[in-house]
Write an enzyme that holds these catalytic residues in place. Structure first.
Site, mmCIF file in Angstrom:
data_model
loop_
_atom_site.group_PDB
_atom_site.id
_atom_site.type_symbol
_atom_site.label_atom_id
_atom_site.label_comp_id
_atom_site.label_asym_id
_atom_site.label_seq_id
_atom_site.Cartn_x
_atom_site.Cartn_y
_atom_site.Cartn_z
ATOM 1 C CB SER A 1 -0.891 0.012 1.246
ATOM 2 O OG SER A 1 -1.549 1.265 1.382
ATOM 3 C CE1 TYR B 1 -4.426 -2.166 5.090
ATOM 4 C CE2 TYR B 1 -3.380 -0.179 4.225
ATOM 5 C CZ TYR B 1 -4.029 -1.388 4.013
ATOM 6 O OH TYR B 1 -4.288 -1.795 2.727
#
Length: 252
Positions: free
Chosen positions: A142, A157
């Site tokens: 990501s 995250y």
């Protein structure tokens, strides 16, 4: 025929990746967890276009399930493709999580670890004996782990996606004697089912994201799926240990 395993392919980036690989003549074993109908739909799309695909259930947060999954993969390879190995692994399954640092609980952190890092780590290890020499792996990370994608609320995250980028480099090094390439892609904001269909539930956030993106729009699953498929192809045979941001120039 080359064969790929794509985890989390019942929707979004994983679904796009499975379809894009099939369009390039690759057989696909795709996994799903909690969205069986999406997996059935993905297989149907692939088969309608003349490809071959099989959907298998898998919870990447449950390492106990990995050994039985490997047996299911081995049986599927033999039954469907008359093979005992596969060529490509795409570690894509995961979920989004938004929480400010001070609000992140230990339980939610541990769940993220299991799914986003421990899962792909030990799933890859479990499947490695079946992965053919000269194969390739792509991990979906990501841009929340890069400078361009640093946004409040993604400390856990983003940290774990960053760890997956580091794991990518180590795997590229350690698996290179077998000719196995390992890369990762870091998507920016993409229209998927992430965070319970957040973009569908909160469409008002999309213009702001588009305004911060050089190419002026939200990402679509095919924007990422086509890159993953390309990284696995022969044209990218000299690329390994790389993390490629696919965000349309977010915060450029």
């Amino acid at each position: 025929m080359k064969v790929a395993i794509v985890s989390g392919a019942s929707s979004g980036i994983g679904q796009s990746t499975a379809i894009q690989l099939a369009r390039r003549g690759t057989g696909v074993i795709l996994t799903y967890h909690g969205n069986q109908q999406g997996a059935v739909d993905t297989v149907a799309i692939i088969e309608k276009e003349g490809g071959t695909a099989v959907a298998l259930p898998l919870d990447v947060g449950d390492t106990v399930a990995f050994a039985p999954f490997r047996e299911a993969v081995a049986a599927t390879l033999g039954d469907r493709w008359q093979r005992d190995t596969f060529d490509f692994l795409v570690n894509n399954a995961g979920f989004g999580h938004l929480a400010m640092f001070e609000d992140t609980t230990e339980d939610s952190f541990d769940t993220l670890v299991r799914v986003l890092l421990k899962g792909p780590y030990f799933l890859t290890q479990t499947l490695l004996p079946l992965l053919a020499d000269g194969g390739a792996i792509v991990n979906t990370t990501s841009n929340s782990a890069t400078r361009s994608g640093l946004e409040p609320g993604y400390s856990a995250y983003g940290s774990l996606k960053g760890a997956l980028v580091v794991l990518t480099r180590y795997l590229a090094k350690e698996l290179s004697p077998r000719g196995i390439r390992v890369n990762s892609v870091s998507p920016g904001a993409t229209r998927t089912r992430i965070a319970d269909n957040a973009f569908e539930r909160f469409p008002e956030v999309i213009p702001g994201i588009a305004a911060k993106t050089a190419l002026g729009r939200l990402g679509e699953p095919d924007d990422i799926g086509m890159v993953i498929a390309a990284l696995l192809a022969e044209e990218c045979r000299w690329i390994t240990a790389e993390d490629i941001e696919v965000s349309g120039g977010y915060n450029l």
